[in-house]
Design an enzyme around this catalytic site. Sequence first.
Site, PDB file in Angstrom:
ATOM      1  N   ASP A  46       0.846  -1.194   0.000  1.00 13.70           N
ATOM      2  CA  ASP A  46       0.000   0.000   0.000  1.00 13.70           C
ATOM      3  C   ASP A  46       0.884   1.248   0.000  1.00 13.70           C
ATOM      4  O   ASP A  46       1.853   1.325   0.753  1.00 13.70           O
ATOM      5  CB  ASP A  46      -0.899   0.024   1.230  1.00 13.70           C
ATOM      6  CG  ASP A  46      -1.712   1.305   1.302  1.00 13.70           C
ATOM      7  OD1 ASP A  46      -2.660   1.443   0.511  1.00 13.70           O
ATOM      8  OD2 ASP A  46      -1.373   2.179   2.133  1.00 13.70           O
ATOM      9  N   TYR A  51       2.854  10.362   0.561  1.00 17.23           N
ATOM     10  CA  TYR A  51       4.031   9.906   1.300  1.00 17.23           C
ATOM     11  C   TYR A  51       5.307  10.443   0.663  1.00 17.23           C
ATOM     12  O   TYR A  51       5.873   9.845  -0.248  1.00 17.23           O
ATOM     13  CB  TYR A  51       4.072   8.381   1.357  1.00 17.23           C
ATOM     14  CG  TYR A  51       2.852   7.737   1.988  1.00 17.23           C
ATOM     15  CD1 TYR A  51       2.033   8.429   2.876  1.00 17.23           C
ATOM     16  CD2 TYR A  51       2.507   6.422   1.688  1.00 17.23           C
ATOM     17  CE1 TYR A  51       0.925   7.849   3.440  1.00 17.23           C
ATOM     18  CE2 TYR A  51       1.395   5.819   2.264  1.00 17.23           C
ATOM     19  CZ  TYR A  51       0.602   6.542   3.138  1.00 17.23           C
ATOM     20  OH  TYR A  51      -0.504   5.951   3.693  1.00 17.23           O
ATOM     21  N   LYS A  77      -3.543   5.794  -3.253  1.00 17.57           N
ATOM     22  CA  LYS A  77      -4.604   6.669  -2.759  1.00 17.57           C
ATOM     23  C   LYS A  77      -4.754   7.888  -3.662  1.00 17.57           C
ATOM     24  O   LYS A  77      -3.842   8.237  -4.400  1.00 17.57           O
ATOM     25  CB  LYS A  77      -4.289   7.086  -1.317  1.00 17.57           C
ATOM     26  CG  LYS A  77      -4.059   5.884  -0.400  1.00 17.57           C
ATOM     27  CD  LYS A  77      -3.771   6.301   1.024  1.00 17.57           C
ATOM     28  CE  LYS A  77      -3.492   5.072   1.886  1.00 17.57           C
ATOM     29  NZ  LYS A  77      -2.164   4.495   1.595  1.00 17.57           N
TER      30      LYS A  77
END
Length: 336
Positions: A46, A51, A77
């Site tokens: 994931d 990030y 995401k």
Amino acid sequence: MSLKEILPGRLGFGTAPLGNMFRAIPDEEARATVEAAWDQGIRYYDTAPFYGAGLAEERLGQVLSTKPRDAYVLSTKVGRVILDEPETDVPDFGEKGGLFEHGNPNKVLHEWTADATERSIEGSLRRMGVDRFDIVWVHDIAQDFHGDAWIQKFEEARTGAFRVLSRLRDEGVIKAWGLGVNKTEPIEMTLALDEPKPDGFLLAGRYTLLDHAHALQRLLPMAQEQNVDMVVGGPYSSGILAGGTHFEYQQAPPEIIERVNRLKTLTDKHGISIKAAALQFSLAHPAAAAVIPGATRPSRIAEDSAALHENIPAAFWTDLRAANLVSPAAPLPNGA
């Protein structure tokens, strides 16, 4: 399709630390950590543009793009579009200020519209060098990033990201979608909608040994009623349950340190690791499909794998319950 049908195992790998969360790590160390996860048999990964402004996706992609694409499950995401221009202001990450100060210097657009959702996915595919994602989470439409404006962000996502991801799922471009958040309320609101309907959710930090009572009150019963599965993110509560000093992305306060010390007293008594207790607790709930601890050192991956399979005596869970260190409503392994 349910997450339990999609995910290849109960232990995945969360890549927030690869975005230089809390500290700058060398590229070689990041690459070795991902390779260690692969060598340990982990096949669910994931990530997210957030990030490190794309850094975690780039580092993960350097390894996974060399592996057979059908051999692993990948999620990213939406909600952040990484721009090809430098950030000139200090980023406002709400309660998570400074979290990725060592990440890429790119400017980040925070937007959950339909157009931004498609741009976000395109950017993620490009950074990772892969041809598809299996699962896409709608990221951080919650109070911790937006304060009182979170309802406005939720509505933006409902009319934008939710509909785009539902269409991509229906077209077979992705297998599943849901929310990836640190708070329960946005997921509860989504589950209450007539449509579109998510397939699951990634709940970070809200179903751990240190924080789970709130999720048990409303969210998890709703999820079970609708057969919606949960991926547990942040099972070590930002590191405090794995020997670190952070809780909720900040230095742990005295009351949390005291609670962890009580947990350690029990794990020491039974001769088990606190990491094993943390992982196996999070997976004991019927809605839990997988747990995805993060790591930046190869040795941590072996520890996580060992913790998942460590034999924990039933007496530990009984003592944990008796010490009021878990909610009375929390399901425990071995039926304790």
